[in-house]
Design an enzyme around this catalytic site. Structure first.
Site, short mmCIF file in Angstrom:
data_model
loop_
_atom_site.label_atom_id
_atom_site.label_comp_id
_atom_site.label_asym_id
_atom_site.label_seq_id
_atom_site.Cartn_x
_atom_site.Cartn_y
_atom_site.Cartn_z
CB CYS A 157 13.64 -2.89 13.26
SG CYS A 157 13.27 -1.13 13.22
NE ARG A 183 17.84 -0.60 13.51
CZ ARG A 183 17.03 0.38 13.89
NH1 ARG A 183 17.06 0.82 15.15
NH2 ARG A 183 16.19 0.93 13.03
CG ASN A 194 8.78 -7.79 14.05
OD1 ASN A 194 9.15 -6.85 14.75
ND2 ASN A 194 8.49 -7.62 12.76
#
Length: 282
Positions: A157, A183, A194
């Protein structure tokens, strides 16, 4: 409120108010009961965080700094693709019976490539260039390797980091900036997780390369809120917010490979209550 809270709240409101729904479409993700996991999504979300001013961790609910750091180091430092090398269980759903997630994430970071200067993996190449060619416009990583996708338990990801160094007028040290390309992102489960991970990474690389931190830019192609997360998000973004905590990194560490999850610390981290048992689409 912290800037991270403001960015998160504004992003969620924009997705809920202006996003498009995938309901009724053919989608890959599903819930544990087999029901399709539909989303409301926005394309091309870009969030900017100035790490020199504030550490971007939200206060709406607690983000586990050490666990997030541990997963980042699992990929970038250990270069592992086995969940048995990880303290948390967030990857258990995608691992095989031996604990492997295939040729994904840490595996790709550990692959050595031929450069003019010799054989290096992507992490060592980044560190080499930051120390020796800091103004290069080619300091980046990419783990979305098409030839290996069929051997990955989950396609990456967060797949690419680009580092860019600048010399601010009047500063003795260079400034390290970075862009994370992603993405796809489950906003409730993974957004601040993240952000925190890669903000820590920028701090660590800046320290071992004798730089100061600058901007961290997060680019998300498909930022989405799952249908079963919508009421949770609506409640979350109406909560009280607090001032950003103070982030510190063990100043004694000068070698990236010596950092541990215990070398990161937050002071005065006040948050709202944690959200328990968030359903995760698979």
């Amino acid at each position: 409120m912290s800037l991270a809270d403001k960015i998160f709240i504004n992003m969620c409101r924009d997705i809920l108010e202006n996003g498009t729904s995938t309901e009724g479409e053919k989608v890959r993700p599903h819930w544990e009961d087999g029901t399709p996991a539909y989303t409301v999504k926005k394309f091309g979300v870009v969030n900017r965080y100035d790490l020199s001013k504030e550490f971007p961790i939200i206060t709406l609910r607690r983000t586990a700094l050490k666990s997030a750091t541990d997963e980042m180091l699992w990929i970038w430092q250990s270069k592992s693709n086995n969940i048995h090398d990880l303290h948390s269980h967030i990857w258990d759903e995608w691992a095989d019976e031996e604990g492997s997630i295939g040729k994904a994430y840490g595996y790709q970071m550990g692959v050595k490539h031929q450069y003019k200067e010799g054989m290096m993996d992507q992490v060592d190449r980044v560190i080499y260039d930051l120390k020796n060619n800091p103004f290069s416009r080619r300091i980046m990583t990419n783990i979305y390797v098409h030839q290996d996708l069929h051997e990955m338990r989950l396609y990456p990801c967060a797949y690419s980091m680009t580092f860019n160094v600048s010399q601010k007028k009047g500063d003795d040290k260079l400034t390290l900036n970075a862009i994370l390309n992603q993405r796809s992102q489950d906003v409730l489960a993974a957004n601040n997780w993240n952000v925190v991970q890669y903000a820590v990474l920028v701090h660590m690389l800046a320290q071992v390369c004798d730089m100061q931190v600058g901007e961290f830019v997060h680019v998300i192609a498909d930022a989405h809120i799952y249908d079963r997360h919508i009421p949770i998000i609506k409640e979350l973004i109406e909560r009280p917010v607090y001032e950003a905590p103070i982030f510190t990194l063990n100043p004694e560490i000068k070698d990236f490979y010596q950092f541990t999850r215990n070398d990161v610390k937050l002071e005065n981290y006040v948050t709202g209550p944690q959200i328990e048992n968030i359903p995760i689409a698979i």
